[in-house]
Design an enzyme around this catalytic site. Structure first.
Site, PDB file in Angstrom:
ATOM      1  N   TYR A  12       0.824  -1.227   0.000  1.00 28.86           N
ATOM      2  CA  TYR A  12       0.000   0.000   0.000  1.00 28.86           C
ATOM      3  C   TYR A  12       0.854   1.272   0.000  1.00 28.86           C
ATOM      4  O   TYR A  12       0.719   2.123  -0.891  1.00 28.86           O
ATOM      5  CB  TYR A  12      -0.912  -0.053   1.235  1.00 28.86           C
ATOM      6  CG  TYR A  12      -1.650   1.210   1.596  1.00 28.86           C
ATOM      7  CD1 TYR A  12      -2.375   1.933   0.644  1.00 28.86           C
ATOM      8  CD2 TYR A  12      -1.667   1.652   2.919  1.00 28.86           C
ATOM      9  CE1 TYR A  12      -3.078   3.079   1.014  1.00 28.86           C
ATOM     10  CE2 TYR A  12      -2.378   2.788   3.292  1.00 28.86           C
ATOM     11  CZ  TYR A  12      -3.071   3.507   2.330  1.00 28.86           C
ATOM     12  OH  TYR A  12      -3.766   4.635   2.691  1.00 28.86           O
ATOM     13  N   ASP A  32       9.100  -8.056  -3.674  1.00 33.00           N
ATOM     14  CA  ASP A  32       7.946  -8.373  -2.817  1.00 33.00           C
ATOM     15  C   ASP A  32       7.738  -9.885  -2.830  1.00 33.00           C
ATOM     16  O   ASP A  32       8.089 -10.555  -3.807  1.00 33.00           O
ATOM     17  CB  ASP A  32       6.683  -7.666  -3.330  1.00 33.00           C
ATOM     18  CG  ASP A  32       5.680  -7.383  -2.219  1.00 33.00           C
ATOM     19  OD1 ASP A  32       5.367  -6.204  -1.990  1.00 33.00           O
ATOM     20  OD2 ASP A  32       5.202  -8.345  -1.585  1.00 33.00           O
ATOM     21  N   LYS A  86       2.455  -6.338   9.383  1.00 31.04           N
ATOM     22  CA  LYS A  86       2.070  -5.114  10.100  1.00 31.04           C
ATOM     23  C   LYS A  86       0.754  -5.169  10.869  1.00 31.04           C
ATOM     24  O   LYS A  86       0.255  -4.133  11.300  1.00 31.04           O
ATOM     25  CB  LYS A  86       1.998  -3.960   9.095  1.00 31.04           C
ATOM     26  CG  LYS A  86       0.973  -4.213   7.997  1.00 31.04           C
ATOM     27  CD  LYS A  86       0.707  -2.995   7.153  1.00 31.04           C
ATOM     28  CE  LYS A  86      -0.428  -3.252   6.208  1.00 31.04           C
ATOM     29  NZ  LYS A  86      -0.785  -2.156   5.363  1.00 31.04           N
ATOM     30  N   SER A 126       7.149   3.352  12.557  1.00 34.22           N
ATOM     31  CA  SER A 126       5.758   3.613  12.920  1.00 34.22           C
ATOM     32  C   SER A 126       5.687   4.370  14.233  1.00 34.22           C
ATOM     33  O   SER A 126       6.525   4.182  15.124  1.00 34.22           O
ATOM     34  CB  SER A 126       5.061   2.263  13.081  1.00 34.22           C
ATOM     35  OG  SER A 126       3.838   2.428  13.743  1.00 34.22           O
ATOM     36  N   TYR A 150       4.392  -6.746  17.124  1.00 33.53           N
ATOM     37  CA  TYR A 150       4.617  -5.936  15.914  1.00 33.53           C
ATOM     38  C   TYR A 150       5.440  -4.691  16.265  1.00 33.53           C
ATOM     39  O   TYR A 150       6.434  -4.380  15.606  1.00 33.53           O
ATOM     40  CB  TYR A 150       3.268  -5.532  15.293  1.00 33.53           C
ATOM     41  CG  TYR A 150       3.352  -4.330  14.404  1.00 33.53           C
ATOM     42  CD1 TYR A 150       3.914  -4.430  13.132  1.00 33.53           C
ATOM     43  CD2 TYR A 150       2.903  -3.079  14.834  1.00 33.53           C
ATOM     44  CE1 TYR A 150       4.029  -3.309  12.326  1.00 33.53           C
ATOM     45  CE2 TYR A 150       3.009  -1.962  14.034  1.00 33.53           C
ATOM     46  CZ  TYR A 150       3.569  -2.080  12.788  1.00 33.53           C
ATOM     47  OH  TYR A 150       3.682  -0.973  11.992  1.00 33.53           O
ATOM     48  N   LYS A 154       9.308  -3.382  15.110  1.00 33.91           N
ATOM     49  CA  LYS A 154       9.646  -2.067  14.516  1.00 33.91           C
ATOM     50  C   LYS A 154      10.769  -1.417  15.315  1.00 33.91           C
ATOM     51  O   LYS A 154      11.710  -0.855  14.758  1.00 33.91           O
ATOM     52  CB  LYS A 154       8.414  -1.153  14.472  1.00 33.91           C
ATOM     53  CG  LYS A 154       7.453  -1.482  13.347  1.00 33.91           C
ATOM     54  CD  LYS A 154       7.969  -0.993  11.991  1.00 33.91           C
ATOM     55  CE  LYS A 154       7.221  -1.661  10.855  1.00 33.91           C
ATOM     56  NZ  LYS A 154       7.710  -1.333   9.515  1.00 33.91           N
ATOM     57  N   PHE A 178       2.491   8.066  11.226  1.00 31.50           N
ATOM     58  CA  PHE A 178       1.300   7.994  12.073  1.00 31.50           C
ATOM     59  C   PHE A 178       0.276   7.115  11.336  1.00 31.50           C
ATOM     60  O   PHE A 178       0.633   6.025  10.934  1.00 31.50           O
ATOM     61  CB  PHE A 178       0.876   9.402  12.518  1.00 31.50           C
ATOM     62  CG  PHE A 178       1.827   9.858  13.610  1.00 31.50           C
ATOM     63  CD1 PHE A 178       3.132  10.248  13.301  1.00 31.50           C
ATOM     64  CD2 PHE A 178       1.481   9.762  14.942  1.00 31.50           C
ATOM     65  CE1 PHE A 178       4.052  10.555  14.305  1.00 31.50           C
ATOM     66  CE2 PHE A 178       2.395  10.073  15.953  1.00 31.50           C
ATOM     67  CZ  PHE A 178       3.671  10.468  15.633  1.00 31.50           C
ATOM     68  N   ARG A 230      -6.442   9.898  16.658  1.00 32.71           N
ATOM     69  CA  ARG A 230      -5.210   9.544  15.939  1.00 32.71           C
ATOM     70  C   ARG A 230      -4.851  10.629  14.934  1.00 32.71           C
ATOM     71  O   ARG A 230      -5.694  11.418  14.512  1.00 32.71           O
ATOM     72  CB  ARG A 230      -5.406   8.227  15.157  1.00 32.71           C
ATOM     73  CG  ARG A 230      -5.673   7.004  16.002  1.00 32.71           C
ATOM     74  CD  ARG A 230      -4.446   6.559  16.790  1.00 32.71           C
ATOM     75  NE  ARG A 230      -4.712   5.347  17.559  1.00 32.71           N
ATOM     76  CZ  ARG A 230      -5.298   5.326  18.762  1.00 32.71           C
ATOM     77  NH1 ARG A 230      -5.694   6.447  19.336  1.00 32.71           N
ATOM     78  NH2 ARG A 230      -5.486   4.183  19.384  1.00 32.71           N
ATOM     79  N   ARG A 291     -10.719  -2.003  22.377  1.00 26.09           N
ATOM     80  CA  ARG A 291      -9.885  -3.066  21.793  1.00 26.09           C
ATOM     81  C   ARG A 291      -8.619  -3.196  22.644  1.00 26.09           C
ATOM     82  O   ARG A 291      -8.031  -2.184  23.027  1.00 26.09           O
ATOM     83  CB  ARG A 291      -9.536  -2.669  20.350  1.00 26.09           C
ATOM     84  CG  ARG A 291      -8.746  -3.666  19.573  1.00 26.09           C
ATOM     85  CD  ARG A 291      -8.620  -3.267  18.105  1.00 26.09           C
ATOM     86  NE  ARG A 291      -7.878  -2.018  17.922  1.00 26.09           N
ATOM     87  CZ  ARG A 291      -7.580  -1.496  16.732  1.00 26.09           C
ATOM     88  NH1 ARG A 291      -7.986  -2.096  15.616  1.00 26.09           N
ATOM     89  NH2 ARG A 291      -6.914  -0.373  16.643  1.00 26.09           N
TER      90      ARG A 291
HETATM   91  N1  UFG Z   1     -11.094   1.646  15.574  1.00 16.07           N
HETATM   92  C1  UFG Z   1     -12.443   1.405  15.774  1.00 16.07           C
HETATM   93  N2  UFG Z   1     -13.046   0.436  15.024  1.00 16.07           N
HETATM   94  C2  UFG Z   1     -12.368  -0.306  14.089  1.00 16.07           C
HETATM   95  C3  UFG Z   1     -10.980  -0.061  13.893  1.00 16.07           C
HETATM   96  C4  UFG Z   1     -10.378   0.919  14.660  1.00 16.07           C
HETATM   97  O1  UFG Z   1     -13.093   2.051  16.593  1.00 16.07           O
HETATM   98  O2  UFG Z   1     -12.969  -1.187  13.450  1.00 16.07           O
HETATM   99  C5  UFG Z   1     -10.452   2.741  16.327  1.00 16.07           C
HETATM  100  C6  UFG Z   1      -9.305   2.289  17.221  1.00 16.07           C
HETATM  101  O3  UFG Z   1      -9.794   1.882  18.481  1.00 16.07           O
HETATM  102  C7  UFG Z   1      -8.452   3.551  17.257  1.00 16.07           C
HETATM  103  C8  UFG Z   1      -8.657   4.181  15.871  1.00 16.07           C
HETATM  104  O4  UFG Z   1      -9.873   3.617  15.389  1.00 16.07           O
HETATM  105  O5  UFG Z   1      -8.947   4.445  18.220  1.00 16.07           O
HETATM  106  C9  UFG Z   1      -7.549   3.847  14.888  1.00 16.07           C
HETATM  107  O6  UFG Z   1      -7.339   2.456  14.840  1.00 16.07           O
HETATM  108  P1  UFG Z   1      -6.487   1.755  13.676  1.00 16.07           P
HETATM  109  O7  UFG Z   1      -6.551   0.280  13.882  1.00 16.07           O
HETATM  110  O8  UFG Z   1      -6.898   2.288  12.356  1.00 16.07           O
HETATM  111  O9  UFG Z   1      -5.017   2.312  13.934  1.00 16.07           O
HETATM  112  P2  UFG Z   1      -4.109   2.221  15.250  1.00 16.07           P
HETATM  113  O10 UFG Z   1      -3.906   3.614  15.714  1.00 16.07           O
HETATM  114  O11 UFG Z   1      -4.584   1.246  16.218  1.00 16.07           O
HETATM  115  O12 UFG Z   1      -2.757   1.592  14.664  1.00 16.07           O
HETATM  116  C10 UFG Z   1      -2.243   1.999  13.451  1.00 16.07           C
HETATM  117  C11 UFG Z   1      -1.583   0.808  12.753  1.00 16.07           C
HETATM  118  C12 UFG Z   1      -0.333   0.405  13.434  1.00 16.07           C
HETATM  119  C13 UFG Z   1       0.534   1.546  13.690  1.00 16.07           C
HETATM  120  C14 UFG Z   1      -0.176   2.635  14.437  1.00 16.07           C
HETATM  121  C15 UFG Z   1       0.693   3.844  14.584  1.00 16.07           C
HETATM  122  O13 UFG Z   1      -2.463  -0.286  12.716  1.00 16.07           O
HETATM  123  O14 UFG Z   1       0.341  -0.489  12.585  1.00 16.07           O
HETATM  124  O15 UFG Z   1      -1.327   3.003  13.721  1.00 16.07           O
HETATM  125  O16 UFG Z   1       0.149   4.736  15.479  1.00 16.07           O
HETATM  126  F1  UFG Z   1       1.602   1.167  14.390  1.00 16.07           F
END
Ligand code: UFG
Length: 337
Positions: A12, A32, A86, A126, A150, A154, A178, A230, A291
């Site tokens: 991606y 890849d 990841k 990350s 994970y 990193k 981010f 975020r 989560r």
């Molecule tokens: N969230 C939901 N519902 C979902 C998915 C996510 O409410 O179905 C929320 C999470 O609780 C969080 C936010 O949306 O508050 C973002 O979640 P993501 O899973 O999109 O991203 P994360 O911040 O958990 O993690 C991502 C990547 C990691 C990376 C990190 C860096 O998955 O690989 O950002 O900050 F390391």
């Protein structure tokens, strides 16, 4: 400008970076193993840029295969290292697979760079390395910690690289991303997860009717609306940071670390509302328990990247969600369609 090896070159973030690098005049060698990507993204990068790229199907865990790539491509002068697993949840279930893939893969790459005298590398790190930070925005010198395998990989990949760079006189830039979201404005390349673990691809699939509703993980966080905050960064902005980082490596040697984010935080509900506006209907959601391993808020301070790389994010939330929706609408089955 030499040739640049892109590990995880069909993924991606790589596919968007490839477009920007080719447009900036770089020649690319992509590598890849297709464990989480497809050749179709490479084909579409070629279509978008009108340029052919050299491609090798190889696994970073196979050092002999890697040696063959470097032998066949003696003009490689630098590497962008994206190739890694990841998914946070999967890393908790299968830690050994994560350590083996990410650590062995990186060690092999760094070893072969040492053998062949390639000394420049941009590393795909990350914001996960900040763990649950004591305050926001996080700066590059904040303490690092990992909350899952994970994140550990990193951190280790960063540390091994820093030690190798010092010993071998390499020039290394570590980019701490981010939350990358969105897609190329052509709608031809984008994120194509088998199962969406991250918020925005999940929201896109709900918007498209592929999934019923978004589960919002927690509404009792210590944030303005109770949902997680975020720093979402448009993948095209992120891609451009790699072009700046490569250019800077040529002038500024040694090891540098930069946050690559916008410096702004958005909540889960703000993301769902922004997406609802671009897709034209309210996206259904439901509050669910927190989560495991999540944190309330993280966003970065991108001032150092601005001062030293001359990079800052140009695309805002509207462009992030509009491009994600365009990609989803044009490619309902991703690259398999
Ligand atoms: N969230 C939901 N519902 C979902 C998915 C996510 O409410 O179905 C929320 C999470 O609780 C969080 C936010 O949306 O508050 C973002 O979640 P993501 O899973 O999109 O991203 P994360 O911040 O958990 O993690 C991502 C990547 C990691 C990376 C990190 C860096 O998955 O690989 O950002 O900050 F390391």
């Amino acid at each position: 400008m030499g040739k640049i090896l892109i590990t995880g070159g069909a993924g991606y973030i790589a596919s968007h970076t490839n477009v920007e690098l080719i447009e900036a005049g770089y020649e690319l060698v992509l590598l890849d193993n297709f464990c989480n990507s497809s050749m179709e993204s490479v084909r579409r990068v070629e279509e978008l840029t009108g340029k052919k790229v050299t491609f090798y199907e190889a696994d970073l865990k196979d050092i002999d295969a890697l040696r063959k790539v470097f032998e066949a491509e003696p003009e490689i002068t630098g590497v962008i290292h994206f190739g890694a697993l990841k998914a946070v949840g999967e890393s908790v279930e299968k830690p050994l697979m994560y350590y083996e893939n990410n650590i062995t893969g990186s060690l092999n790459l760094y070893k072969v760079m040492g053998e062949t005298g390639v000394k420049q590398l941009v590393f795909s790190s990350s914001a996960t390395v900040y763990g649950d930070p004591a305050s926001v925005p996080v700066k590059e010198d904040f303490p690092t910690q990992a909350t899952n395998p994970y994140g550990q990989t990193k951190l280790m990949m960063e540390q091994i690289l820093i030690d190798a760079a010092k010993a071998l006189g390499w020039d290394v830039t570590i980019l701490r991303y981010f939350n990358p979201v969105g897609a190329h404005d052509s709608g031809r390349i984008g994120e194509d997860p088998e199962y969406p673990n991250n918020l925005l691809p999940f929201v896109s699939q709900v918007a498209a009717g592929i999934r019923e509703k978004v589960m919002v993980f927690g509404n009792d966080w210590d944030t303005p609306d109770g949902t997680g905050v975020r720093d979402y960064i448009h993948v095209v902005d992120l891609a451009k940071a790699h072009v700046k980082a490569l250019a800077k490596l040529a002038e500024k040697g040694g090891v540098s670390i930069y946050n690559i984010g916008t410096g702004k935080g958005y909540s889960v509900l703000e993301m769902i509302e922004a997406f609802s506006k671009v897709c034209g209907h309210q996206i259904p959601y439901e509050f669910a328990p927190r989560r495991a391993g999540d944190i309330a808020t993280v966003y970065g301070d991108p001032a150092l990247a601005s001062a030293e790389l001359g990079w800052s994010a140009e695309l805002g939330l509207d462009e992030m969600v509009a491009s994600a929706w365009k990609w989803q609408s044009m490619n309902p089955k991703g690259y398999r369609g």
